[in-house]
Write a protein that holds these residues in place. Structure first.
Motif, short mmCIF file in Angstrom:
data_model
loop_
_atom_site.label_atom_id
_atom_site.label_comp_id
_atom_site.label_asym_id
_atom_site.label_seq_id
_atom_site.Cartn_x
_atom_site.Cartn_y
_atom_site.Cartn_z
N ALA A 118 111.24 -12.01 50.40
CA ALA A 118 111.08 -12.10 51.71
C ALA A 118 110.77 -10.91 52.41
CB ALA A 118 112.36 -12.78 52.61
N GLU A 119 110.94 -10.11 51.51
CA GLU A 119 110.45 -8.13 51.89
C GLU A 119 110.06 -7.94 50.93
OE1 GLU A 119 111.30 -7.17 55.17
OE2 GLU A 119 112.42 -8.28 55.14
N THR A 120 108.62 -8.65 50.59
CA THR A 120 107.62 -7.97 49.01
C THR A 120 106.42 -8.07 50.08
OG1 THR A 120 107.18 -10.51 49.01
CG2 THR A 120 108.55 -9.29 47.40
N PRO A 121 105.42 -6.65 49.39
CA PRO A 121 104.06 -6.57 49.74
C PRO A 121 103.32 -7.99 50.24
CG PRO A 121 104.65 -5.26 47.95
CD PRO A 121 105.92 -6.40 48.22
N GLU A 122 103.57 -8.99 49.85
CA GLU A 122 102.63 -10.48 49.08
C GLU A 122 103.28 -10.97 50.88
OE1 GLU A 122 102.75 -8.50 45.25
OE2 GLU A 122 104.43 -8.66 46.77
N ALA A 123 104.40 -10.89 50.92
CA ALA A 123 104.76 -11.81 51.91
C ALA A 123 104.26 -11.35 53.30
CB ALA A 123 106.23 -11.43 52.41
N SER A 124 104.18 -9.42 53.35
CA SER A 124 103.82 -8.68 54.98
C SER A 124 102.12 -8.28 54.62
CB SER A 124 104.09 -7.15 54.78
OG SER A 124 105.49 -6.91 54.73
N TYR A 125 101.91 -9.08 54.04
CA TYR A 125 100.20 -8.83 53.34
C TYR A 125 99.85 -10.07 54.02
CZ TYR A 125 95.97 -10.21 51.11
OH TYR A 125 94.45 -11.04 50.57
N ILE A 126 100.37 -10.88 54.09
CA ILE A 126 99.96 -12.58 54.40
C ILE A 126 100.04 -13.32 56.29
CG2 ILE A 126 99.87 -15.29 54.33
CD1 ILE A 126 98.88 -14.73 52.20
N GLU A 127 101.58 -12.58 55.83
CA GLU A 127 102.13 -12.06 57.50
C GLU A 127 100.82 -11.25 58.60
OE1 GLU A 127 106.03 -10.31 58.54
OE2 GLU A 127 106.57 -12.40 58.51
N GLY A 128 100.35 -10.12 57.91
CA GLY A 128 99.54 -9.86 58.44
C GLY A 128 97.60 -10.32 58.63
N ARG A 129 97.69 -11.12 58.21
CA ARG A 129 96.46 -12.03 57.73
C ARG A 129 96.31 -13.17 58.40
NH1 ARG A 129 92.86 -13.21 52.68
NH2 ARG A 129 91.59 -14.11 54.82
N SER A 174 93.97 -14.30 62.26
CA SER A 174 93.28 -15.38 62.36
C SER A 174 93.56 -15.86 63.58
CB SER A 174 94.00 -16.25 61.64
OG SER A 174 93.44 -15.42 60.08
N LYS A 175 94.67 -15.09 64.17
CA LYS A 175 95.07 -15.51 65.72
C LYS A 175 94.67 -14.79 66.49
CE LYS A 175 99.30 -18.01 64.33
NZ LYS A 175 100.89 -18.06 64.38
N LYS A 176 93.84 -13.20 66.02
CA LYS A 176 93.34 -12.21 66.92
C LYS A 176 94.67 -11.88 67.75
CE LYS A 176 89.34 -13.15 68.55
NZ LYS A 176 87.93 -13.80 69.75
N GLU A 177 96.08 -11.26 66.89
CA GLU A 177 97.36 -10.36 67.42
C GLU A 177 96.66 -9.59 66.63
OE1 GLU A 177 100.70 -12.60 67.01
OE2 GLU A 177 99.58 -14.38 68.07
N TYR A 178 95.84 -8.63 66.57
CA TYR A 178 95.64 -7.29 66.01
C TYR A 178 96.41 -6.46 65.82
CZ TYR A 178 90.76 -9.31 66.82
OH TYR A 178 89.69 -9.93 67.47
N VAL A 229 81.21 -12.79 63.61
CA VAL A 229 81.30 -12.22 62.35
C VAL A 229 83.33 -12.65 61.63
CG1 VAL A 229 82.06 -10.85 60.40
CG2 VAL A 229 80.37 -10.48 61.57
N PHE A 230 83.88 -12.62 63.16
CA PHE A 230 84.93 -12.94 62.65
C PHE A 230 85.24 -14.20 63.26
CE2 PHE A 230 88.47 -14.89 65.39
CZ PHE A 230 89.64 -13.88 64.81
N LYS A 231 84.40 -15.47 64.16
CA LYS A 231 84.40 -16.50 64.61
C LYS A 231 84.08 -17.50 62.95
CE LYS A 231 83.54 -17.17 69.59
NZ LYS A 231 84.23 -16.56 69.93
N PHE A 232 82.81 -16.48 62.58
CA PHE A 232 82.51 -16.81 61.20
C PHE A 232 83.01 -17.14 60.37
CE2 PHE A 232 79.98 -16.56 56.91
CZ PHE A 232 79.40 -17.87 56.99
N ASN A 233 84.16 -16.55 60.16
CA ASN A 233 85.93 -16.08 59.25
C ASN A 233 86.39 -16.91 59.11
OD1 ASN A 233 83.82 -14.87 56.70
ND2 ASN A 233 84.19 -12.20 58.23
N ASN A 234 86.69 -17.78 60.21
CA ASN A 234 87.36 -18.43 60.69
C ASN A 234 87.66 -19.61 61.25
OD1 ASN A 234 90.20 -15.83 60.55
ND2 ASN A 234 88.41 -14.94 61.20
N GLY A 235 86.23 -20.45 60.70
CA GLY A 235 86.40 -21.59 61.00
C GLY A 235 85.56 -21.99 62.40
N ALA A 236 85.11 -21.06 62.68
CA ALA A 236 84.32 -21.21 64.14
C ALA A 236 82.81 -21.05 63.81
CB ALA A 236 85.09 -21.08 64.99
#
Length: 635
Positions: free
Chosen positions: A389-400, A404-408, A494-501
């Motif tokens: 739960a507290e690994t770098p991998e979990a934080s990395y995916i959480e950040g990504r 994708s939701k534009k919650e910068y 670029v954001f729209k291209f990389n996020n399915g729009a």
């Protein structure tokens, strides 16, 4: 009083001696500097004076002899060496110089005799053997130098000395097989010296040497038992050498044979498979990992499935990055990558690499499927694994996901946490790249540049090409537009291209291309535009051809010409012309010259132009391959 006078006298003498020494030292340094500048005639009188004032100081005499040699005054140099012939401490060194001078004069046999006699008289001086052999090597008496080294081995009863010197002498003599024998003997005696042998092979960079070494290693491995402690060392050198020579298929066959000969798995194909991926040899990497999925069970099989998933996703990314896809290969590869992960989950929840499986699943959902629900589901599974739960991998995916939701703001927090926890390695690099991308999307371009500078300290990264691309966008956008308005428009696309729009991004890129007030990033915009799946290939070809007709100095001309040739191959050019109601609609300009201005140019013509313009470019071999295929189709 008398003692005081003596003390004063000694002190005065010391001062004068020190002054003389300092003067001699300055003169000597001046002479050495002149010799380094190849001003030997100017250095000679200084050295002559120093030698006369300081008889018996051999370093000065040695420099004087070297100066005479450069001026080809060998007899004068011999006179200097004779001054030391009776000096017990310096006679042996002088004899080496004497032999060298006779060799320069063309009296090779006399020189060799002097060197041999000198060694016979000083058999216990190891340094003398080394000095003599090195002088022989400098005079291209390579085999004689080898004999001296071997005599030293016998004299000092040590077969471990002079491995490198003997091998190098054999190499310079053209005796490759004997040199290789020495290297392999060194490896047999000291397996830790494998890196020295690798450096030596790279330094000579001789295809004949490589071929002979490969054959010799193959013979060695065939004779050895797999249980021999040296087998692993010789195998490692063999596979490394095969890869250096791009003999990847032979490397794979060697690794398979190694696995087949062992009673239990030695995992050689795992190591080779990862190296094959780094060399973009994806089909061979697939074959390497399939060995374990076909022959193993449990943990080893699941690891093979995971590595296959990584192979397919890396393959798909490579095809996508360079647009080498002619048949929707990218989508099929991503599906295969997902299928491999599914296979692991169906079989077990006890796989030790399940954390990596969920990480990969989330990345595939974010990068290719553009499905946030699947990414969030993978994140939940990842966090449910004990200790994850507290690994770098979990934080990395959480950040990504936040990105994708534009919650910068939240994305920055999670990605920064991932980067700090990971410190170094792949997750640290990936989180750093997405931190830069977060700043790019949000308009914080200065921080984006800082993130990329930090990432640039790393040698390699899965997102290395993306990071370079992002840095160029920032440089180009900021240098041309102080307000950042056009860079903001580009970043949104670029954001729209990389996020399915993709459909929305296509319109935004087209608006940038057609905007007369935009002067930068148009070449990148057209590159995104022609990769859209929402525009017909015909229209993309027309738009790209018109762009190249006007923009002949784009820094990505090679890549754009490749895109143009691909599109020309994928559409029937006659149909393309018929779909244009007027030449004005399609903006045809067949008279301005050059492939870029000819929308009616065939794929063959563009491929040929690409090869002529960039014969050593990245796309040249692919263009030749397409030309061959087109010729086969038309035959």
């Amino acid at each position: 009083m008398k003692f005081r006078k003596l003390l004063i006298g000694a002190f005065t003498l010391l001062i004068f001696s020190s002054a003389a020494f300092a003067q001699n030292s300055r003169q000597f340094q001046m002479a050495v500097q002149l010799m380094q500048q190849q001003e030997y005639a100017e250095a000679l009188p200084i050295l002559l004076e120093l030698n006369e004032d300081n008889p018996g100081i051999y370093p000065i005499a040695d420099r004087l002899i070297d100066c005479y040699i450069q001026l080809k005054q060998y007899d004068e140099a011999l006179e200097i060496t004779r001054q030391y012939a009776e000096n017990n401490d310096l006679a042996s060194q002088a004899a080496i110089k004497t032999g060298e001078l006779y060799h320069y004069k063309g009296e090779e046999e006399r020189a060799l005799k002097i060197w041999r006699t000198n060694l016979e008289a000083n058999q216990n001086d190891l340094q003398l053997y080394m000095s003599t052999a090195r002088v022989m090597t400098s005079r291209r008496e390579y085999l004689s130098a080898v004999n001296i080294y071997k005599q030293a081995r016998i004299q000092f009863q040590n077969d471990r000395i002079f491995f490198g010197d003997i091998a190098n002498a054999y190499m310079q003599a053209g005796e490759y097989e004997l040199a290789i024998e020495e290297w392999l003997a060194l490896l047999e005696d000291s397996p830790g010296q494998i890196s020295f042998i690798q450096r030596s092979l790279l330094r000579y960079n001789d295809p004949i040497l490589y071929d002979i070494t490969i054959v010799e290693l193959n013979d060695k491995l065939a004779e050895m038992s797999v249980s021999d402690p040296l087998f692993q060392t010789f195998y490692q050198l063999q596979v490394w050498l095969l890869q250096e020579n791009k003999l990847y298929r032979r490397a794979l066959a060697t690794a398979k044979e190694y696995e087949d000969r062992t009673n239990s798995f030695n995992y050689s194909l795992f190591n080779l498979g990862r190296q094959l991926i780094r060399n973009n040899e994806f089909e061979l990497a697939e074959e390497a990992f399939t060995y374990y999925t076909d022959h193993a069970y449990g943990e080893v099989k699941w690891r093979g499935l995971e590595e296959l998933s990584n192979t397919y996703s890396s393959w798909a990314k490579y095809v996508d990055d360079y647009n080498l896809d002619f048949s929707d290969q990218k989508d099929s590869l991503y599906q295969l990558a997902t299928f491999m992960l599914d296979s692991i989950e169906k079989e077990t929840n006890r796989y030790s690499g399940m954390e990596r499986v969920q990480l990969k699943r989330a990345e595939l959902a974010l990068d290719h499927v553009f499905n946030l629900d699947k990414a969030e589901a993978a994140l939940r599974k990842l966090k449910s694994i004990p200790g994850s739960a507290e690994t770098p991998e979990a934080s990395y995916i959480e950040g990504r996901i936040y990105l994708s939701k534009k919650e910068y703001a939240q994305a920055r927090i999670s990605l920064t946490r991932a980067n700090k926890k990971a410190e170094i390695g792949e997750i640290a690099e990936r989180s750093r790249y997405f931190l830069a991308l977060t700043d790019f999307y949000s308009g914080d371009y200065e921080f984006a540049n800082i993130q990329l500078k930090s990432l640039g300290r790393n040698n390699t990264s899965y997102y290395a090409n993306n990071a370079i691309e992002l840095r160029l966008w920032l440089q180009e956008g900021q240098s041309a537009d102080a307000t950042g308005e056009n860079l903001e428009r580009f970043a949104d696309a670029v954001f729209k291209f990389n996020n399915g729009a993709s459909e929305e991004s296509t319109q935004l890129f087209l608006a940038l291309i057609n905007d007369p007030d935009v002067y930068t990033m148009k070449d990148d915009a057209i590159l995104f535009y022609v990769r859209s799946t929402h525009i017909s290939n015909t229209q993309k070809l027309i738009q790209l051809s018109n762009f190249l007709a006007i923009n002949t100095n784009t820094p990505i001309m090679e890549k754009l010409m490749w895109e143009q040739a691909k599109l020309a191959e994928q559409v029937n050019i006659d149909v393309a012309i018929q779909e244009c109601r007027t030449s004005e609609d399609c903006s045809f300009d067949n008279n301005s010259g050059g492939i870029g201005s000819k929308t009616s140019a065939s794929a063959r013509e563009i491929y040929e132009e690409l090869i002529l313009k960039y014969p050593q470019g990245f796309y040249a071999p692919y263009a030749r391959e397409r030309l061959t295929k087109l010729a086969t189709q038309n035959s």
